[in-house]
Design a protein around this motif. Structure first.
Motif, PDB file in Angstrom:
ATOM      1  N   SER A 139       5.279  -1.324  -7.750  1.00  0.00           N
ATOM      2  CA  SER A 139       6.091  -2.291  -8.502  1.00  0.00           C
ATOM      3  C   SER A 139       6.585  -1.647  -9.790  1.00  0.00           C
ATOM      4  O   SER A 139       7.730  -1.853 -10.198  1.00  0.00           O
TER       5      SER A 139
ATOM      6  N   ASP B 245      12.245   3.875  -1.562  1.00  0.00           N
ATOM      7  CA  ASP B 245      11.049   3.058  -1.781  1.00  0.00           C
ATOM      8  C   ASP B 245      10.257   3.143  -0.482  1.00  0.00           C
ATOM      9  O   ASP B 245      10.537   2.427   0.485  1.00  0.00           O
TER      10      ASP B 245
ATOM     11  N   TRP C 176       5.519   1.631   1.950  1.00  0.00           N
ATOM     12  CA  TRP C 176       4.749   1.443   3.194  1.00  0.00           C
ATOM     13  C   TRP C 176       4.551   2.740   3.961  1.00  0.00           C
ATOM     14  O   TRP C 176       4.124   2.715   5.116  1.00  0.00           O
TER      15      TRP C 176
ATOM     16  N   SER D 199       3.108   3.574  -2.168  1.00  0.00           N
ATOM     17  CA  SER D 199       1.887   2.847  -2.556  1.00  0.00           C
ATOM     18  C   SER D 199       0.776   3.348  -1.663  1.00  0.00           C
ATOM     19  O   SER D 199       0.679   2.914  -0.507  1.00  0.00           O
TER      20      SER D 199
ATOM     21  N   HIS E   6      -2.208   2.722  -1.645  1.00  0.00           N
ATOM     22  CA  HIS E   6      -3.178   1.679  -1.278  1.00  0.00           C
ATOM     23  C   HIS E   6      -2.730   0.889  -0.056  1.00  0.00           C
ATOM     24  O   HIS E   6      -3.551   0.284   0.619  1.00  0.00           O
ATOM     25  N   LYS E   7      -1.421   0.889   0.238  1.00  0.00           N
ATOM     26  CA  LYS E   7      -0.982   0.027   1.342  1.00  0.00           C
ATOM     27  C   LYS E   7      -1.407   0.571   2.698  1.00  0.00           C
ATOM     28  O   LYS E   7      -2.007  -0.136   3.488  1.00  0.00           O
TER      29      LYS E   7
HETATM   30  C1  PLP Z   1       9.035  -2.348  -0.196  1.00  0.00           C
HETATM   31  C2  PLP Z   1       8.061  -2.494  -1.308  1.00  0.00           C
HETATM   32  N1  PLP Z   1       8.228  -1.812  -2.444  1.00  0.00           N
HETATM   33  C3  PLP Z   1       7.373  -1.909  -3.480  1.00  0.00           C
HETATM   34  C4  PLP Z   1       6.292  -2.735  -3.422  1.00  0.00           C
HETATM   35  C5  PLP Z   1       5.363  -2.851  -4.595  1.00  0.00           C
HETATM   36  O1  PLP Z   1       4.201  -2.153  -4.343  1.00  0.00           O
HETATM   37  P1  PLP Z   1       2.827  -2.420  -5.119  1.00  0.00           P
HETATM   38  O2  PLP Z   1       2.191  -3.579  -4.444  1.00  0.00           O
HETATM   39  O3  PLP Z   1       2.093  -1.134  -4.956  1.00  0.00           O
HETATM   40  O4  PLP Z   1       3.140  -2.714  -6.544  1.00  0.00           O
HETATM   41  C6  PLP Z   1       6.060  -3.488  -2.256  1.00  0.00           C
HETATM   42  C7  PLP Z   1       4.894  -4.394  -2.159  1.00  0.00           C
HETATM   43  O5  PLP Z   1       4.690  -5.120  -1.247  1.00  0.00           O
HETATM   44  C8  PLP Z   1       6.978  -3.377  -1.177  1.00  0.00           C
HETATM   45  O6  PLP Z   1       6.833  -4.097  -0.052  1.00  0.00           O
END
Ligand code: PLP
Length: 482
Positions: free
Chosen positions: A91, A195, A198, A223, A225-226
């Protein structure tokens, strides 16, 4: 590089072994001050390793270069020129990526199926979005990344745009053609930002979709963590080439970053890189075979269909098979009701649910036992689907709104709440985001339509959650005062 090393974990072990006594934050002092009732639930180990990054893990000057060394190893592992760890989730990384590319009043070309962090980034920076329509899958009522041709047309129409931002994979696992998109962006002399929140696992197996750095993209944000083994909020920026200046990225990210980065998050990122370099290939051989089995078994269930590559023919470049997206529309029950039922009756939590789908995210951590728990629950669900409520969501053919005002101007304008049934035609001053997956249906500065409002209000009555709305019941919507 020596990938058997894990500089952050090694420094943490050395910190413990050398018996340091902190007169610094965190105030729990390695857990000594933690209420035993907290320790009983969380354990003390997590507090023991929660140390300051500087004047803790490393010295006051960070002269051991511990984090930097771990970042260099990460970059090497995933074919990036540079990597930067962040402890504020993608984010924040997505906002930084925007800021590293464009400034107030400058344009950025963005796929409209972007995450809400992009909307926030536009409000904070004053960057002007040039939206590119996602590829709309009419049959499945699902958005896929925009086509390369759509981005190429935007680049041609807006030669002053500073770059292109695309989400790939989407939370539903569908992917853009990043190689071709990079080529087109570079032909126009513009950077491609991906981005890839995922996609942390993508670099580690050839049968997974193409990783942005391998496609030649200039920056990707992930991310870990995802899909990986890192802790919640861990994110990494990866850079390649010289279209994005790393010094500028660092300076701009400093505006947003915390001054108290979590060593727990850093350490887990470091360990994930080592694990993947040493065992990634074999791990994903096993995980992909498991995914294949789960997908086939779930697809066999009455009324269920698991989306596969053939469903998306011609619409996407690739898909991540670890996102097991099950279309349940043939049962008549809503995905929201099914997700709730699975949690209540089988203690199974689904990743995404919407009016006609439920989706299970598999990862390298899954095994035959967890897969069987999922399949047993899905079998039971398939038998009970007739007892669950149907979705009454009015999904319009066209969800796109016109951006008639800059997101930042609308967000900071004089605003007023109006009843939802009188908001059509007004300019939204807020983001309205069904979550998950977190793609805003309306952004500040977009003109609301009756169709989108009906989608959201009927969605809400069917189980959709819109956590970022001022009034989460959507009785009123905050619009720009005209
Ligand atoms: C496409 C996408 N970008 C960015 C993010 C943000 O990631 P984070 O949860 O690590 O802040 C998400 C979160 O679901 C996402 O789906």
């Amino acid at each position: 590089m020596d990938h058997s090393r894990a500089p952050i974990l090694e420094a943490l072990a050395a910190y413990h072994a050398s018996g340091q006594t902190p007169f610094t934050p965190p105030g729990h002092k390695q857990g000594r001050g933690v209420d035993p009732r907290v320790a009983e639930v969380m354990g003390l180990d997590v507090f023991r390793s929660d140390v300051l990054a500087t004047a803790g893990l490393d010295d006051r000057r960070a002269s051991g270069g511990v984090v930097q060394e771990a970042e260099e190893l990460m970059a090497d592992a995933v074919d990036a020129d540079q990597a930067f760890f962040s402890t504020c989730g993608s984010s924040l990384s997505v906002k930084t990526a925007i800021m590293a590319t464009a400034g107030p009043g400058e344009k950025l070309i963005i796929g409209r199926d972007a995450h809400k962090s992009v909307g926030s980034g536009l409000v904070l920076t004053g960057v002007i979005p040039v939206w590119v329509d996602p590829t709309w899958d009419h049959e499945r009522q699902l958005a896929h990344p925009p086509s390369v041709e759509a981005f190429a047309a935007a680049l041609k129409a807006h030669p002053d745009a500073k770059g292109v931002l695309v989400v790939s994979p989407t939370p539903y696992g569908t992917c853009a053609d990043l190689t071709e998109l990079t080529r087109v962006c570079h032909e126009h002399g513009r950077p491609l930002l991906v981005d890839e929140a995922w996609g942390a696992h993508l670099p580690f197996h050839p049968d997974l979709p193409t990783w942005a750095m391998d496609a030649g993209a200039d920056m990707c944000v992930t991310s870990v963590h995802k899909m990986g083994s890192a802790l919640e909020q861990s994110s990494v920026f990866h850079l390649r080439g010289d279209r994005i200046d790393p010094a500028l990225l660092k300076a701009r990210s400093d505006l947003l970053n915390t001054t108290s980065s979590s060593v727990l998050i850093y350490a887990a990122l470091d360990g994930w890189r080592r694990q993947m370099v040493e065992h990634g290939r074999a791990t994903y051989d096993r995980t992909l075979a498991l995914a294949h089995h789960v997908r086939a078994a779930a697809d066999d269930l009455d009324g269920f269909h698991v989306y596969g590559r053939a469903d998306y023919d011609g619409m996407i470049a690739d898909m991540d098979p670890l996102q097991v997206v099950v279309d349940v529309s043939a049962t008549g029950a809503s995905g929201y009701a099914m997700a709730d039922w699975l949690r209540e009756h089988h203690q199974i939590n689904m990743h995404l649910s919407d009016h006609r789908r439920i989706s299970a995210q598999l990862s390298h951590a899954d095994d035959e036992k967890s897969a069987e728990a999922l399949l047993a629950a899905l079998r039971d669900l398939a038998d009970r689907a007739g007892e669950l409520p149907a979705a009454q969501v009015r999904v319009p053919g066209d969800l796109r709104l016109d951006q008639v005002m800059a997101p930042r101007d609308a967000f900071f304008a004089e605003t007023e709440p109006v009843p939802a049934d009188r908001a059509a035609g007004r300019i939204s001053a807020e983001m309205l985001t069904p979550y998950p997956p977190g793609i805003p249906a309306a952004l500040p500065g977009e003109r609301l339509t009756g169709d989108v409002l009906a989608y959201l209000t009927t969605g809400l009555r069917s189980g959709m959650v819109i956590p970022d709305a001022w009034d989460s019941s959507l009785e009123t919507i905050r619009v720009v005062k005209e």
